[in-house]
Write a protein that holds these residues in place. Structure first.
Motif, PDB file in Angstrom:
ATOM      1  N   ASN A  55     126.339  79.466 -20.555  1.00 66.65           N
ATOM      2  CA  ASN A  55     127.255  78.510 -19.929  1.00 66.65           C
ATOM      3  C   ASN A  55     128.710  78.927 -20.180  1.00 66.65           C
ATOM      4  O   ASN A  55     129.564  78.798 -19.313  1.00 66.65           O
ATOM      5  N   ASN A  58     129.759  81.496 -17.541  1.00 64.46           N
ATOM      6  CA  ASN A  58     129.373  81.216 -16.164  1.00 64.46           C
ATOM      7  C   ASN A  58     128.164  82.064 -15.760  1.00 64.46           C
ATOM      8  O   ASN A  58     128.172  82.755 -14.748  1.00 64.46           O
ATOM      9  N   VAL A  60     124.707  80.769 -16.268  1.00 66.77           N
ATOM     10  CA  VAL A  60     123.516  79.933 -16.432  1.00 66.77           C
ATOM     11  C   VAL A  60     122.478  80.326 -15.388  1.00 66.77           C
ATOM     12  O   VAL A  60     122.812  80.629 -14.240  1.00 66.77           O
ATOM     13  N   SER A 102     128.104  78.033 -12.210  1.00 64.88           N
ATOM     14  CA  SER A 102     126.934  77.275 -12.668  1.00 64.88           C
ATOM     15  C   SER A 102     127.351  76.473 -13.898  1.00 64.88           C
ATOM     16  O   SER A 102     128.335  76.805 -14.551  1.00 64.88           O
ATOM     17  N   PHE A 103     126.573  75.453 -14.198  1.00 67.39           N
ATOM     18  CA  PHE A 103     126.895  74.626 -15.363  1.00 67.39           C
ATOM     19  C   PHE A 103     125.610  74.154 -16.014  1.00 67.39           C
ATOM     20  O   PHE A 103     124.657  73.790 -15.329  1.00 67.39           O
ATOM     21  N   PHE A 104     125.612  74.162 -17.336  1.00 71.31           N
ATOM     22  CA  PHE A 104     124.469  73.677 -18.106  1.00 71.31           C
ATOM     23  C   PHE A 104     124.875  72.417 -18.859  1.00 71.31           C
ATOM     24  O   PHE A 104     125.875  72.408 -19.578  1.00 71.31           O
TER      25      PHE A 104
END
Length: 125
Positions: A55, A58, A60, A102-104
Motif C-alpha cells: 500500500n 501504490n 496493492v 490502489s488502496f488497502f
C-alpha cells in the motif's frame, strides 16, 4: 459476508479519482481444523504484513474478494483479466501499468469460510 459498514469504510478511499480499486482483508474467524486454521493463519501474513507494505508503494494487489473497483478503470482494461487463474493479480498489474492507484484498508470488513480439507483448499488456492 460483508459487514454492514463495508461500503462506508471502503468507499471513501475512492474519492481520489485515480484509485481503481480498494482492497480489504479476507478473514476466516470460524476456521476449525488443521487445514482451515492453517489457511486462515497464512492469510494473516499477507494482510498484516505484505499488503500494508505494498500500500505504501501504490502496489496493492486485488485478491479476488472483499474489493471494490471503479467501473471506468475496469473499462479501460476491458474488464478483469481472464487468461489466467491469477486474474486478480494480472488485473491489478494492468491497472497499475496504466497509472491507476490502489488502496488497502487494513480492517476486516467481511468474513468468509475457510476450506476444511485439503482438496477444497487446493481448489481455492
Amino acid at each position: 459476508m460483508p459487514s454492514p459498514d463495508f461500503l462506508l469504510r471502503a468507499l471513501p478511499h475512492m474519492q481520489d479519482e485515480k484509485v481503481a480499486f480498494v482492497q480489504t482483508p479476507q478473514a476466516f474467524p470460524s476456521a476449525r481444523g488443521l487445514v482451515a486454521e492453517g489457511a486462515s493463519e497464512s492469510q494473516r501474513i499477507f494482510y498484516e504484513l505484505v499488503l500494508p507494505g505494498r500500500n505504501h508503494f501504490n502496489a496493492v494487489f486485488c485478491v479476488g474478494t472483499n474489493v471494490i473497483f471503479r467501473r471506468t478503470a475496469l473499462r479501460e482494461i476491458v474488464g478483469m483479466h481472464t487468461a489466467s487463474n491469477s486474474e486478480d493479480i494480472w488485473t491489478s498489474i494492468e491497472l497499475h501499468k496504466r497509472g491507476w492507484r490502489s488502496f488497502f484498508v487494513p480492517e476486516v470488513l467481511a468474513r468468509g469460510l475457510a476450506p476444511d480439507s485439503l482438496l477444497p483448499h487446493f481448489k481455492q488456492q
